[in-house]
Design an enzyme around this catalytic site. Structure first.
Site, mmCIF file in Angstrom:
data_model
loop_
_atom_site.group_PDB
_atom_site.id
_atom_site.type_symbol
_atom_site.label_atom_id
_atom_site.label_comp_id
_atom_site.label_asym_id
_atom_site.label_seq_id
_atom_site.Cartn_x
_atom_site.Cartn_y
_atom_site.Cartn_z
ATOM 1 N N GLU A 63 -94.347 12.314 72.803
ATOM 2 C CA GLU A 63 -95.311 12.174 73.898
ATOM 3 C C GLU A 63 -94.641 11.986 75.251
ATOM 4 O O GLU A 63 -95.311 11.815 76.260
ATOM 5 C CB GLU A 63 -96.249 10.982 73.604
ATOM 6 C CG GLU A 63 -97.079 11.167 72.342
ATOM 7 C CD GLU A 63 -98.127 10.081 72.123
ATOM 8 O OE1 GLU A 63 -98.097 9.057 72.838
ATOM 9 O OE2 GLU A 63 -98.977 10.267 71.223
ATOM 10 N N THR A 82 -95.470 1.573 73.829
ATOM 11 C CA THR A 82 -95.314 3.027 73.758
ATOM 12 C C THR A 82 -95.261 3.633 75.156
ATOM 13 O O THR A 82 -94.863 4.782 75.315
ATOM 14 C CB THR A 82 -96.490 3.679 72.997
ATOM 15 O OG1 THR A 82 -97.717 3.307 73.630
ATOM 16 C CG2 THR A 82 -96.519 3.234 71.539
ATOM 17 N N GLY A 139 -101.752 -2.795 71.316
ATOM 18 C CA GLY A 139 -102.078 -3.567 70.109
ATOM 19 C C GLY A 139 -103.518 -4.032 70.033
ATOM 20 O O GLY A 139 -103.869 -4.801 69.138
ATOM 21 N N ASN A 176 -109.061 -1.513 75.957
ATOM 22 C CA ASN A 176 -110.296 -1.943 75.299
ATOM 23 C C ASN A 176 -110.209 -3.380 74.785
ATOM 24 O O ASN A 176 -109.152 -4.005 74.809
ATOM 25 C CB ASN A 176 -110.609 -1.016 74.125
ATOM 26 C CG ASN A 176 -109.469 -0.957 73.123
ATOM 27 O OD1 ASN A 176 -108.518 -0.212 73.328
ATOM 28 N ND2 ASN A 176 -109.531 -1.756 72.066
ATOM 29 N N ASP A 217 -114.128 1.158 72.509
ATOM 30 C CA ASP A 217 -112.727 1.563 72.720
ATOM 31 C C ASP A 217 -112.597 2.472 73.940
ATOM 32 O O ASP A 217 -111.708 3.315 74.005
ATOM 33 C CB ASP A 217 -112.150 2.245 71.450
ATOM 34 C CG ASP A 217 -110.640 2.449 71.533
ATOM 35 O OD1 ASP A 217 -109.993 1.782 72.350
ATOM 36 O OD2 ASP A 217 -110.124 3.306 70.783
ATOM 37 N N TRP A 263 -104.487 9.682 76.671
ATOM 38 C CA TRP A 263 -103.313 9.391 77.512
ATOM 39 C C TRP A 263 -102.688 10.657 78.104
ATOM 40 O O TRP A 263 -101.908 10.565 79.051
ATOM 41 C CB TRP A 263 -102.237 8.648 76.707
ATOM 42 C CG TRP A 263 -101.766 9.446 75.548
ATOM 43 C CD1 TRP A 263 -102.263 9.398 74.275
ATOM 44 C CD2 TRP A 263 -100.777 10.487 75.549
ATOM 45 N NE1 TRP A 263 -101.636 10.336 73.494
ATOM 46 C CE2 TRP A 263 -100.714 11.012 74.244
ATOM 47 C CE3 TRP A 263 -99.925 11.010 76.528
ATOM 48 C CZ2 TRP A 263 -99.856 12.051 73.895
ATOM 49 C CZ3 TRP A 263 -99.069 12.051 76.187
ATOM 50 C CH2 TRP A 263 -99.040 12.557 74.880
ATOM 51 N N MET A 306 -94.049 1.918 55.108
ATOM 52 C CA MET A 306 -95.228 1.664 54.275
ATOM 53 C C MET A 306 -95.085 0.273 53.669
ATOM 54 O O MET A 306 -94.512 0.094 52.606
ATOM 55 C CB MET A 306 -95.340 2.748 53.193
ATOM 56 C CG MET A 306 -96.476 2.536 52.211
ATOM 57 S SD MET A 306 -98.091 2.574 53.011
ATOM 58 C CE MET A 306 -99.102 1.862 51.719
HETATM 59 CA CA CA Z 1 -107.756 1.438 71.883
#
Ligand code: CA
Length: 730
Positions: A118, A214, A230, A309, A354, A442, A699
């Site tokens: 990204e 990020t 988060g 959010n 959100d 984004w 995982m």
């Molecule tokens: Ca969100």
């Protein structure tokens, strides 16, 4: 925090697939991997006469004055949005609408990772500084593509469970001789620009909470500004400023009030706290993370941050007495020297969907009603295009840039949206446009002062919101307070087809003065790449169906495109090196929609091939052929579960697994498809899902949120989807 005792949510499934399919970073490189550090390009290009950039790289030296005067050095791309105004417009025109047909690949560099890319590369004096997955930083020679250095902060793969949206990073910041990166596990690291060696590193977050970084840092007046993410999992948002030279914390601005028994950290929070009513939001965190956009106006000396959010999404749980819940979903103006609050504009009061305001903000001076106005523009998730006076935060105008259902319009007097009846879902589910993926996410927009248009990567996608039954806060896991299974693609074939048909994306060329769409390029799916516009009358974008394309900026006519073997989500940049104009874009399918989208994103048929691609006129490099994927359905264990168990498994899978492993157990092209799980994987199911067998690949154990019976129900549902595939059902 002891990660081994702390299972994580969405990453769990991601981790499982990761493990089962063997896509950890220690795996052998794909056949297409470039050997050594050399980028792939024709020999004659590699032997191009040495320029200043190739023979002796200039010492990195970025100052505030250079960033402010970015237009006087159009060959460089100094900061995330090129300049502090974040316009993502380049004055370069050597590549233009008349000759772009002759553009082709100059070089490519294969990255060793296989998750979404990204980042916006920064380019200064012939060197590219960019990031890949897992917060890894790379420096390349901008002409040859030769890797100059690489820095891997070695983020523990278990951290993946804390990530809402893939192990991504959106880029670095540069200041003086250093390169700055925020890492997925919350560190801010300064690197030596010449060598990539770490100079300092600070932990910007509480590692016992599911924070992540990020977003790209920005550097203003010697301070590195960094936020975090988060809010899906449960954190309290803030933005921090660190001394660029020493790494010392200078100030921190919290975006939501904390525990009311503690003193307010700022007068602004005292004002904000009055808009939170009832509930115990601080235990979950409240949200409001500043995970992506910022901008800076050096004349007004205002730093703008986009706020996310609520944690959880659902205001009925977070603040049951109602209220606007400041500063959720707001644009906030701060003093960069102190973090002092100056003004805010809240796009979605009482946020419950959100609908973040973390989307790209662009500063520009435009003529409105015969007056020169200093504006800030944003097209946040909620579907309205906002034009604000950036000195005061006053609303100038707001109009829908796409069809939405949650509000009819923004009242010009109050500056508040007028919600439609029933938009605030309760137990009764509500079909809603747009989705939590946003009418715009984004992916960067671009503003061309030449055309006066803002180019927006728009998304059209519905969602069904409904209040979660028996919400219980699960520390470290997804906590939206909504019933996620309501939003899964319908099992009924006709309904599924209808939802798929209305889930698309497009480029909108938007006139911010008239608040109207001037032209549009329709795409078949969502999650298309960020945009760049140039003085060559060009708009450039990679897309979700695997091409990189160039359009005329004034009318949207498609001028050039090239298949790039993977979905593209990042935005391109352009620069000069040795007097020649180049275009660079990170390609590599991924991010939250590519993971979670299931059939919505799988239908484009792209997969992740992680590369840096650089174009120029007359480039002579060629991509190697894409190796075929061998996907044979293995022998499947017998399906013995009854309908009730499968329904329970579907809900649990959707809540806990789908965000990484894909809606309906359909991989969106990044992680391996669980329907192809082999016998070994089925046999080890409980050891993986509850035992954390593959935690080193991300995982982790989900034992905190899934009982043995729950895990068996999820297994049965996954198996049922594999059988359905085998039987030729969708
Ligand atoms: Ca969100």
């Amino acid at each position: 925090m002891n990660m081994s005792k702390r299972p994580l949510p969405c990453v769990l499934l991601a981790a499982v697939l990761f493990v089962l399919a063997g896509c950890g970073r220690n795996d052998p490189p794909p056949a297409s991997m470039t050997a050594g550090d050399e980028a792939s390009q024709p020999a004659d290009a590699a032997q191009k006469p040495a320029s200043a950039a190739t023979s002796a790289p200039a010492v990195l030296d970025v100052t505030g004055a250079r960033i402010i005067a970015a237009d006087s050095e159009p060959g460089n791309w100094f900061s995330h949005g090129r300049g502090y105004d974040e316009q993502r417009f380049s004055p370069l025109d050597l590549i233009n609408a008349d000759n772009v047909g002759g553009m082709s690949l100059a070089w490519y560099y294969d990255l060793e990772t296989d998750r979404g890319l990204e980042a916006t590369p920064l380019v200064v004096d012939g060197t590219i500084y960019t990031t890949g997955t897992w917060s890894i930083v790379y420096a390349f020679n901008a002409i040859s593509g030769k890797l100059l250095w690489k820095f891997d902060p070695e983020v523990p793969k278990e951290w993946a469970v804390h990530l809402c949206c893939d192990a991504v990073n959106r880029g670095v910041a540069l200041w003086e001789d250093k390169v700055y990166v925020g890492t997925l596990d919350g560190r801010l690291i300064a690197l030596d620009g010449g060598t990539g060696e770490p100079v300092w590193s600070v932990q910007t977050t509480d590692r016992s909470r599911p924070y992540s970084i990020t977003g790209a840092p920005r550097v203003v007046k010697g301070r590195v500004i960094i936020g975090n993410g988060g809010s899906e999992l449960g954190v309290r948002g803030y933005v921090s400023a660190y001394d660029a030279a020493s790494g010392e914390l200078d100030w921190r601005f919290y975006t939501v009030p904390g525990d009311p028994s503690e003193p307010f950290e700022s007068p602004a929070l005292e004002m904000a706290a009055a808009t939170w009513k009832g509930g115990e939001w601080w235990k979950i965190g409240g949200g409001g993370t500043v995970w992506d956009s910022m901008a800076y106006d050096p004349d007004l000396d205002l730093l703008y941050i986009g706020v996310g959010n609520g944690s959880p999404w659902n205001r009925h749980i977070r603040s049951p007495g109602g209220g606007d819940n400041l500063f959720l979903s707001s644009i906030v103006a701060l003093r960069p020297d102190s973090g002092e609050y100056v003004w805010h504009y809240q796009t979605t009061p009482g946020e419950s969907w959100d609908y973040t305001a973390t989307q790209h903000m662009i500063l520009a001076d435009v003529e409105i009603d015969g007056q020169r106005r200093e504006v800030l523009m944003q097209a946040p998730k909620n579907g309205f295009f906002y034009v604000l006076d950036r000195a005061t935060g006053e609303l100038i105008s707001a109009e829908k840039f796409v069809e939405i259902t949650w509000a009819t319009h923004v009242d010009p007097e109050t500056g508040r949206p007028v919600e439609t009846e029933g938009a605030r879902y309760s137990e009764k589910p509500v079909f809603t446009l747009p989705s939590p993926l946003g009418a715009h996410n984004w992916h960067p927009m671009s503003y061309s002062p030449l055309t006066g248009l803002v180019y927006i990567p728009v998304q059209e996608m519905p969602w069904v919101y409904g209040q979660a039954e028996d919400f219980e806060y699960q520390p470290g896991f997804w906590n939206t307070g909504t019933e996620m299974v309501l939003a899964a693609l319908p099992e009924d074939a006709d309904n599924r087809k209808a939802v798929l048909a209305m889930t698309r994306g497009h480029i909108a060329a938007w006139d911010p003065v008239a608040q109207t769409e001037v032209w549009r390029v329709q795409h078949p799916g969502i999650w298309n790449g960020g945009l760049l516009s140039t003085a060559g009358n060009l708009v450039m974008q990679g897309n979700a169906h695997g091409e990189f394309a160039v359009y005329r900026a004034d009318n949207g006519e498609k001028l050039w495109s090239m298949p790039v073997q993977t979905g593209v989500v990042a935005a391109p940049v352009t620069y000069l090196a040795d007097g020649e104009q180049y275009v660079t874009v990170m390609v590599g399918w991924g991010g939250v929609a590519a993971l979670a989208g299931g059939e919505i994103t799988a239908r484009s048929g792209v997969r992740n091939v992680s590369r840096v691609l650089t174009f120029r006129l007359g480039g002579e490099a060629e991509l190697p052929p894409l190796p075929p994927i061998e996907r044979l359905l293995p022998e499947l264990p017998e399906l013995t579960a009854d309908a009730a168990m499968l329904q329970s498994g579907r809900k649990l899978y959707t809540d806990r697994c789908s965000v990484c492993h894909g809606d309906g157990v359909v991989s969106g092209g990044v992680l391996p498809d669980l329907r192809y799980l082999d016998k070994e994987g089925h046999d080890a199911w409980q050891a993986i899902v509850l035992g954390g067998l593959h935690r080193e690949r991300g995982m982790v154990s989900f034992a905190q949120v899934l009982s043995v019976q729950d895990s068996e129900a999820v297994h049965a549902y996954v198996l049922s989807r594999a059988h359905a595939l085998k039987n030729g059902q969708p």
